[in-house]
Design a protein around this motif. Structure first.
Motif, PDB file in Angstrom:
ATOM      1  N   ALA A  50       9.361  10.858   7.482  1.00  0.00           N
ATOM      2  CA  ALA A  50       9.693  12.185   6.949  1.00  0.00           C
ATOM      3  C   ALA A  50      10.032  13.153   8.074  1.00  0.00           C
ATOM      4  O   ALA A  50      10.943  13.983   7.942  1.00  0.00           O
ATOM      5  CB  ALA A  50       8.526  12.720   6.121  1.00  0.00           C
ATOM      6  N   ASP A  51       9.317  13.057   9.188  1.00  0.00           N
ATOM      7  CA  ASP A  51       9.607  13.916  10.345  1.00  0.00           C
ATOM      8  C   ASP A  51      11.023  13.664  10.851  1.00  0.00           C
ATOM      9  O   ASP A  51      11.766  14.615  11.155  1.00  0.00           O
ATOM     10  CB  ASP A  51       8.603  13.657  11.475  1.00  0.00           C
ATOM     11  N   LEU A  52      11.400  12.389  10.965  1.00  0.00           N
ATOM     12  CA  LEU A  52      12.743  12.068  11.456  1.00  0.00           C
ATOM     13  C   LEU A  52      13.806  12.595  10.504  1.00  0.00           C
ATOM     14  O   LEU A  52      14.826  13.144  10.946  1.00  0.00           O
ATOM     15  CB  LEU A  52      12.899  10.550  11.622  1.00  0.00           C
ATOM     16  N   LEU A  53      13.587  12.428   9.217  1.00  0.00           N
ATOM     17  CA  LEU A  53      14.577  12.880   8.237  1.00  0.00           C
ATOM     18  C   LEU A  53      14.749  14.395   8.260  1.00  0.00           C
ATOM     19  O   LEU A  53      15.825  14.908   7.960  1.00  0.00           O
ATOM     20  CB  LEU A  53      14.164  12.428   6.836  1.00  0.00           C
ATOM     21  N   GLN A  54      13.703  15.101   8.622  1.00  0.00           N
ATOM     22  CA  GLN A  54      13.766  16.558   8.649  1.00  0.00           C
ATOM     23  C   GLN A  54      14.320  17.095   9.968  1.00  0.00           C
ATOM     24  O   GLN A  54      15.007  18.113   9.994  1.00  0.00           O
ATOM     25  CB  GLN A  54      12.367  17.142   8.401  1.00  0.00           C
ATOM     26  N   ASP A  78       5.882   4.662  -5.017  1.00  0.00           N
ATOM     27  CA  ASP A  78       5.953   6.073  -4.661  1.00  0.00           C
ATOM     28  C   ASP A  78       4.815   6.430  -3.713  1.00  0.00           C
ATOM     29  O   ASP A  78       3.640   6.214  -4.026  1.00  0.00           O
ATOM     30  CB  ASP A  78       5.873   6.953  -5.917  1.00  0.00           C
ATOM     31  N   GLY A  79       5.172   6.941  -2.562  1.00  0.00           N
ATOM     32  CA  GLY A  79       4.174   7.327  -1.568  1.00  0.00           C
ATOM     33  C   GLY A  79       4.807   8.217  -0.523  1.00  0.00           C
ATOM     34  O   GLY A  79       6.024   8.437  -0.522  1.00  0.00           O
ATOM     35  N   PRO A  80       4.007   8.730   0.397  1.00  0.00           N
ATOM     36  CA  PRO A  80       4.549   9.580   1.460  1.00  0.00           C
ATOM     37  C   PRO A  80       5.446   8.785   2.395  1.00  0.00           C
ATOM     38  O   PRO A  80       5.197   7.603   2.651  1.00  0.00           O
ATOM     39  CB  PRO A  80       3.296  10.087   2.181  1.00  0.00           C
ATOM     40  N   LEU A  81       6.489   9.420   2.898  1.00  0.00           N
ATOM     41  CA  LEU A  81       7.402   8.752   3.832  1.00  0.00           C
ATOM     42  C   LEU A  81       6.763   8.698   5.216  1.00  0.00           C
ATOM     43  O   LEU A  81       7.042   9.513   6.079  1.00  0.00           O
ATOM     44  CB  LEU A  81       8.733   9.504   3.889  1.00  0.00           C
ATOM     45  N   ASP A  82       5.893   7.726   5.400  1.00  0.00           N
ATOM     46  CA  ASP A  82       5.154   7.597   6.655  1.00  0.00           C
ATOM     47  C   ASP A  82       5.802   6.523   7.527  1.00  0.00           C
ATOM     48  O   ASP A  82       6.477   6.791   8.495  1.00  0.00           O
ATOM     49  CB  ASP A  82       3.687   7.280   6.361  1.00  0.00           C
ATOM     50  N   MET A  83       5.551   5.260   7.210  1.00  0.00           N
ATOM     51  CA  MET A  83       6.129   4.086   7.875  1.00  0.00           C
ATOM     52  C   MET A  83       5.564   3.806   9.261  1.00  0.00           C
ATOM     53  O   MET A  83       6.076   2.926   9.973  1.00  0.00           O
ATOM     54  CB  MET A  83       7.666   4.171   7.972  1.00  0.00           C
ATOM     55  N   ARG A  84       4.531   4.513   9.686  1.00  0.00           N
ATOM     56  CA  ARG A  84       3.948   4.222  10.999  1.00  0.00           C
ATOM     57  C   ARG A  84       3.043   3.001  10.915  1.00  0.00           C
ATOM     58  O   ARG A  84       2.203   2.899  10.030  1.00  0.00           O
ATOM     59  CB  ARG A  84       3.141   5.423  11.495  1.00  0.00           C
ATOM     60  N   MET A  85       3.181   2.083  11.857  1.00  0.00           N
ATOM     61  CA  MET A  85       2.271   0.940  11.938  1.00  0.00           C
ATOM     62  C   MET A  85       0.851   1.414  12.256  1.00  0.00           C
ATOM     63  O   MET A  85      -0.128   0.868  11.761  1.00  0.00           O
ATOM     64  CB  MET A  85       2.741  -0.042  13.006  1.00  0.00           C
ATOM     65  N   ASN A  86       0.781   2.425  13.095  1.00  0.00           N
ATOM     66  CA  ASN A  86      -0.500   3.058  13.408  1.00  0.00           C
ATOM     67  C   ASN A  86      -0.427   4.483  12.890  1.00  0.00           C
ATOM     68  O   ASN A  86       0.228   5.345  13.486  1.00  0.00           O
ATOM     69  CB  ASN A  86      -0.767   3.038  14.916  1.00  0.00           C
ATOM     70  N   SER A  87      -1.095   4.737  11.789  1.00  0.00           N
ATOM     71  CA  SER A  87      -0.957   6.019  11.108  1.00  0.00           C
ATOM     72  C   SER A  87      -1.816   7.127  11.705  1.00  0.00           C
ATOM     73  O   SER A  87      -1.931   8.202  11.123  1.00  0.00           O
ATOM     74  CB  SER A  87      -1.301   5.859   9.616  1.00  0.00           C
ATOM     75  N   PRO A 105      12.583  19.365   1.318  1.00  0.00           N
ATOM     76  CA  PRO A 105      12.267  18.317   2.296  1.00  0.00           C
ATOM     77  C   PRO A 105      12.135  16.953   1.613  1.00  0.00           C
ATOM     78  O   PRO A 105      11.664  16.862   0.471  1.00  0.00           O
ATOM     79  CB  PRO A 105      10.916  18.764   2.877  1.00  0.00           C
ATOM     80  N   LEU A 106      12.561  15.922   2.305  1.00  0.00           N
ATOM     81  CA  LEU A 106      12.383  14.557   1.814  1.00  0.00           C
ATOM     82  C   LEU A 106      11.021  14.060   2.291  1.00  0.00           C
ATOM     83  O   LEU A 106      10.828  13.822   3.490  1.00  0.00           O
ATOM     84  CB  LEU A 106      13.499  13.658   2.340  1.00  0.00           C
ATOM     85  N   THR A 107      10.097  13.917   1.376  1.00  0.00           N
ATOM     86  CA  THR A 107       8.724  13.590   1.764  1.00  0.00           C
ATOM     87  C   THR A 107       8.177  12.327   1.109  1.00  0.00           C
ATOM     88  O   THR A 107       7.120  11.853   1.499  1.00  0.00           O
ATOM     89  CB  THR A 107       7.781  14.756   1.430  1.00  0.00           C
ATOM     90  N   THR A 108       8.878  11.777   0.094  1.00  0.00           N
ATOM     91  CA  THR A 108       8.341  10.596  -0.592  1.00  0.00           C
ATOM     92  C   THR A 108       9.337   9.442  -0.560  1.00  0.00           C
ATOM     93  O   THR A 108      10.553   9.643  -0.440  1.00  0.00           O
ATOM     94  CB  THR A 108       7.977  10.899  -2.055  1.00  0.00           C
ATOM     95  N   THR A 111       0.855  -1.182   0.000  1.00  0.00           N
ATOM     96  CA  THR A 111       0.000   0.000   0.000  1.00  0.00           C
ATOM     97  C   THR A 111       0.892   1.233   0.000  1.00  0.00           C
ATOM     98  O   THR A 111       1.509   1.570   1.014  1.00  0.00           O
ATOM     99  CB  THR A 111      -0.929   0.013   1.233  1.00  0.00           C
ATOM    100  N   ALA A 112       0.965   1.900  -1.141  1.00  0.00           N
ATOM    101  CA  ALA A 112       1.928   2.991  -1.319  1.00  0.00           C
ATOM    102  C   ALA A 112       1.779   4.090  -0.277  1.00  0.00           C
ATOM    103  O   ALA A 112       2.766   4.650   0.201  1.00  0.00           O
ATOM    104  CB  ALA A 112       1.781   3.581  -2.724  1.00  0.00           C
ATOM    105  N   VAL A 113       0.537   4.387   0.102  1.00  0.00           N
ATOM    106  CA  VAL A 113       0.294   5.502   1.020  1.00  0.00           C
ATOM    107  C   VAL A 113       0.863   5.243   2.413  1.00  0.00           C
ATOM    108  O   VAL A 113       1.075   6.182   3.184  1.00  0.00           O
ATOM    109  CB  VAL A 113      -1.219   5.814   1.096  1.00  0.00           C
TER     110      VAL A 113
END
Length: 316
Positions: free
Chosen positions: A138-142, A122-131, A177-180, A112-114
């Motif tokens: 993306a927050d960590l990278l910034q 291609d999707g948002p840099l999320d990676m949270r198990m619980n979104s 910003p790195l977002t994807t 699931t890209a999102v």
């Protein structure tokens, strides 16, 4: 809900080694799509109870639909297995006959890209198990310093090029910003010299693993869940844990071996003064891995390792 798919790995091996008994109380601490839970419920119904925990609302909803035919024998619980003791207390359960933990990311989450778990989509840099809350990748990278990012990528990804990758992140984020996911995957590919790109592993694999572990606190969750789970097992009850990379497997092995260790007094001591007794016996000396047939059917089973321990009585 119905689109959630996850093929459980080592399913037959988990069922054999967990050995669920009719009428027992069992816990699936990472219920996912409900694959392992379904097999356990078929063995323990109609009197048994399986409590299925997951922090991913989509997974929990899908499992609830899949396991609806078991009625009250299945009890879905929202939460993370690191809080196992509290979650079971809330369910008024003080001991269980068996526990299974699948520490991997589900096929649904990867595909699931999102959700931002995959470097191939291609999707948002999320990676949270619980979104629904918490910092994203993306927050960590910034927000994190290059030094902190290097430590995460090195320690959680076991990536030899962690410093070069972290410095490239710091340089790029000054401009944009790195977002994807594809932004990050391309950045990592460029940071690692091409002659060191591995044939079968995408260059970004270890960096994505490291960020996912950091975002979700996976190693801490695993340690807390395993420690709590071992204490909640009844005598003769078993815990089965499936890991997917060396950091996880090392942690499971160390925790199980420590729990299986008796006296730790120095060899020169004439008698034991530590009074330490083994809590468990190891059912699997070496980890169980997927068969060649399963690896061909489900490539994501290639790195899976299963370890099982059985709770001992207090009078040993």
């Amino acid at each position: 809900m119905s689109t959630f798919s996850h093929l459980p790995v080592l399913a037959a091996e988990v069922l054999e080694l967990l050995a669920p008994k009719p009428g027992g109380i069992y816990l699936d601490g990472t219920v996912g799509g409900g694959g392992h839970s379904e097999l356990i419920l078929e063995k323990i119904a109609p009197q048994g109870l399986l409590i299925g925990i997951d922090r991913d609302p989509a997974a929990l909803a899908a499992a609830t639909v899949r396991l609806a035919r078991f009625g009250s024998n299945f009890r879905p619980v929202a939460g993370q297995f690191g809080d196992l003791e509290l979650l079971l207390k809330q369910q008024e359960v003080d001991a269980v006959d068996g526990i299974v933990l699948d520490l991997g990311v589900s096929s649904h989450q990867l595909d699931t890209a999102v959700r931002g778990f995959s470097f191939r989509l291609d999707g948002p840099l999320d990676m949270r198990m619980n979104s629904t809350g918490g910092a994203t990748a993306a927050d960590l990278l910034q927000e994190l310093s290059a030094g902190e990012l290097e430590r995460i990528i090195r320690d959680f990804g076991e990536e030899r090029w962690a410093k070069k990758i972290a410095l490239r992140i710091e340089l790029v984020r000054q401009e944009t910003p790195l977002t994807t996911t594809l932004q990050l995957a391309d950045l990592v590919s460029q940071a690692i010299p091409r002659r060191f790109h591995e044939e079968r592993i995408h260059p970004a694999t270890r960096t994505f693993q490291a960020l996912r572990i950091a975002v979700n606190g996976e190693l801490e969750q695993a340690e807390n869940g395993i420690r709590a789970g071992l204490s909640l097992l009844r005598t003769g009850g078993r815990m089965a844990v499936i890991s997917f990379h060396s950091l996880e497997d090392r942690l499971v092995k160390q925790l199980f071996r420590a729990a299986a260790t008796g006296c730790i007094c120095p060899p020169r001591m004439p008698y034991c003064v530590c009074n330490q007794k083994p809590q468990v016996r190891l059912i699997t000396g070496k980890p169980v891995v997927a068969s060649e047939a399963e690896r061909e059917r489900n490539p994501r089973a290639r790195s899976a390792k299963l370890r099982v321990a059985e709770k001992l009585g207090m009078n040993i």
